[in-house]
Design an enzyme around this catalytic site. Structure first.
Site, PDB file in Angstrom:
ATOM      1  N   HIS A 129      -6.046  -7.167   0.429  1.00 37.78           N
ATOM      2  CA  HIS A 129      -5.014  -6.177   0.110  1.00 37.78           C
ATOM      3  C   HIS A 129      -3.953  -6.137   1.202  1.00 37.78           C
ATOM      4  O   HIS A 129      -2.757  -6.029   0.912  1.00 37.78           O
ATOM      5  CB  HIS A 129      -5.698  -4.819  -0.050  1.00 37.78           C
ATOM      6  CG  HIS A 129      -4.791  -3.662  -0.292  1.00 37.78           C
ATOM      7  ND1 HIS A 129      -4.019  -3.537  -1.430  1.00 37.78           N
ATOM      8  CD2 HIS A 129      -4.527  -2.563   0.454  1.00 37.78           C
ATOM      9  CE1 HIS A 129      -3.333  -2.404  -1.384  1.00 37.78           C
ATOM     10  NE2 HIS A 129      -3.612  -1.799  -0.253  1.00 37.78           N
ATOM     11  N   TYR A 172      -2.593  11.550   0.985  1.00 39.87           N
ATOM     12  CA  TYR A 172      -3.534  11.836  -0.087  1.00 39.87           C
ATOM     13  C   TYR A 172      -3.635  13.331  -0.353  1.00 39.87           C
ATOM     14  O   TYR A 172      -3.545  13.770  -1.507  1.00 39.87           O
ATOM     15  CB  TYR A 172      -4.903  11.239   0.257  1.00 39.87           C
ATOM     16  CG  TYR A 172      -4.818   9.742   0.409  1.00 39.87           C
ATOM     17  CD1 TYR A 172      -4.846   8.917  -0.707  1.00 39.87           C
ATOM     18  CD2 TYR A 172      -4.640   9.155   1.661  1.00 39.87           C
ATOM     19  CE1 TYR A 172      -4.719   7.542  -0.588  1.00 39.87           C
ATOM     20  CE2 TYR A 172      -4.515   7.787   1.791  1.00 39.87           C
ATOM     21  CZ  TYR A 172      -4.552   6.981   0.672  1.00 39.87           C
ATOM     22  OH  TYR A 172      -4.408   5.626   0.793  1.00 39.87           O
ATOM     23  N   ASP A 223       0.849  -1.175   0.000  1.00 37.43           N
ATOM     24  CA  ASP A 223       0.000   0.000   0.000  1.00 37.43           C
ATOM     25  C   ASP A 223       0.900   1.246   0.000  1.00 37.43           C
ATOM     26  O   ASP A 223       1.786   1.345  -0.840  1.00 37.43           O
ATOM     27  CB  ASP A 223      -0.960  -0.041   1.199  1.00 37.43           C
ATOM     28  CG  ASP A 223      -2.071   0.982   1.113  1.00 37.43           C
ATOM     29  OD1 ASP A 223      -3.067   0.733   0.421  1.00 37.43           O
ATOM     30  OD2 ASP A 223      -1.923   2.067   1.721  1.00 37.43           O
TER      31      ASP A 223
END
Length: 377
Positions: free
Chosen positions: A355, A307, A179
């Protein structure tokens, strides 16, 4: 600047536990929207049951004690208090390895993996392939201090990790990440090319984009089509949401444990590629411990910086200063990954799943990490 390394223990105040329970007791539940299953988001029955379990059966103190069995520390680097686990192996010649977690996860992502790496013999592995394990908490995640100001990048985090490994006395080590960690781990090698012997990522290298389509084979185009159909590619666009207005949504996540729980369930559900229900893939208590860490540390907002510091989404590229290995090749394409990496390890038969594969398949992940670093030497 202080270079002191200070022991750390998790000690959540009883008043904070009581406050969480009170908020769960007073939850204001909305009406159900029309639509079946997950078509409108987290189903009400699923959320209510998990909230009930969190309030009535989940034992934070028991999990807090389990986490405190790991040696934990704090140190200041780049003006930031950084929290980390440092678990040394008893095996002579163990290779130091720094693990970088992702979002919306925490150092908890690797708690099922640590012992399998430091003591492989206890899990059927080769004791000669043991690791000294360092698991830092990203700035703004868990017990690490939130970033001061803007201008934070994966490369800046990597420089902190390099200083941390130097401070721990490690001159030769590996870097791993998935990630957001898949962006950080290659930057660690770039920042310390003489120290990092190999970079291991969970996935993400060589992922095709639309601009690659003209040169792709028929099979590769089919794999690309499957990639674009995945839930984690078509669910709630957290990249856009957290780039645009993280502060706005933080108010709800910080004030309401039900809102925070629903958000975490939504993302962990979308990140689940196993084909099995989420609660069969990731242990319910493990999931709730991660949610609880975010809640008690107030880091739903501060963890959003990767982000809102970005200008758009792009797959990790990697690096060429150290050999690279991956846990899962497809849907990545090796020849695309080799544009930016010296690929040494590219298996296509590792079991898939969530994930956050370290929480789902810790045995297989540990074995594959050992296999890669055995090739590095």
């Amino acid at each position: 600047m202080s270079t002191e390394i200070r022991p750390f223990r998790i000690e959540i105040a009883t008043a904070d536990l009581d406050d969480l329970n009170d908020r769960l007791d007073r939850a204001r539940w909305p009406r159900e929207l029309p639509g079946e299953g997950w078509s409108r988001g987290v189903p009400g029955a699923f959320l209510r049951e998990l909230a009930r379990y969190w309030r009535q059966e989940y034992d934070w103190r028991g999990h807090e004690a389990r986490l405190n069995e790991f040696p934990q520390f704090m140190t200041e680097i780049d003006g930031q208090d950084i929290h980390f686990l440092h678990v040394r192996s008893a095996e002579p010649g163990a290779l130091p390895l720094v693990l970088t977690h992702g979002w919306p996860n925490s150092f908890l992502e690797f708690t099922e993996l640590v012992d399998r790496l430091t003591d492989p013999g206890a899990y059927g592995g080769d004791p000669a392939r043991a690791f000294h394990v360092v698991v830092p908490s990203l700035p703004g995640f868990g017990f690490s201090a939130p970033p001061r100001g803007t201008g934070w990048t994966a490369a800046r985090v990597a420089r902190i990790w390099v200083e941390l490994m130097r401070r721990l006395g490690y001159e030769r080590y590996g870097a791993q990440g998935g990630d957001f960690g898949a962006y950080v781990a290659p930057e660690v090698a770039k920042a310390a090319p003489d120290d990092v012997v190999g970079v291991y990522v969970i996935s993400g290298l060589g992922f095709p984009s639309e601009k690659d389509l003209p040169e792709m084979t028929e099979d590769e185009r089919a794999a690309y089509a499957r990639l674009m159909e995945q839930d984690w590619m078509n669910g709630v666009d957290h990249h856009g949401l957290l780039r645009a207005a993280p502060q706005t949504f933080t108010y709800g996540w910080h004030d309401s444990p039900v809102a925070a729980l629903a958000w975490m369930i939504q993302k962990f559900h979308e990140f689940n590629a196993s084909g099995r229900p989420l609660d069969e893939v990731i242990d319910r208590d493990l999931f709730l411990t991660n949610v609880s860490l975010y809640w008690f540390t107030g880091t739903f907002g501060t963890s959003a910086w990767p982000y809102y510091e970005s200008t758009g989404f792009g797959w990790p590229e990697g690096q060429t200063v150290a050999p690279t290995g991956v846990y899962s090749g497809p849907p990545g394409i090796r020849r695309l990954a080799e544009r930016h990496n010296t690929i040494l390890h590219w298996p296509e038969d590792n079991p898939g799943g969530h994930h956050f594969i370290a929480m789902d398949q810790p045995d297989h992940l540990a074995a594959d990490i050992r296999a890669f670093f055995a090739k590095v030497g």
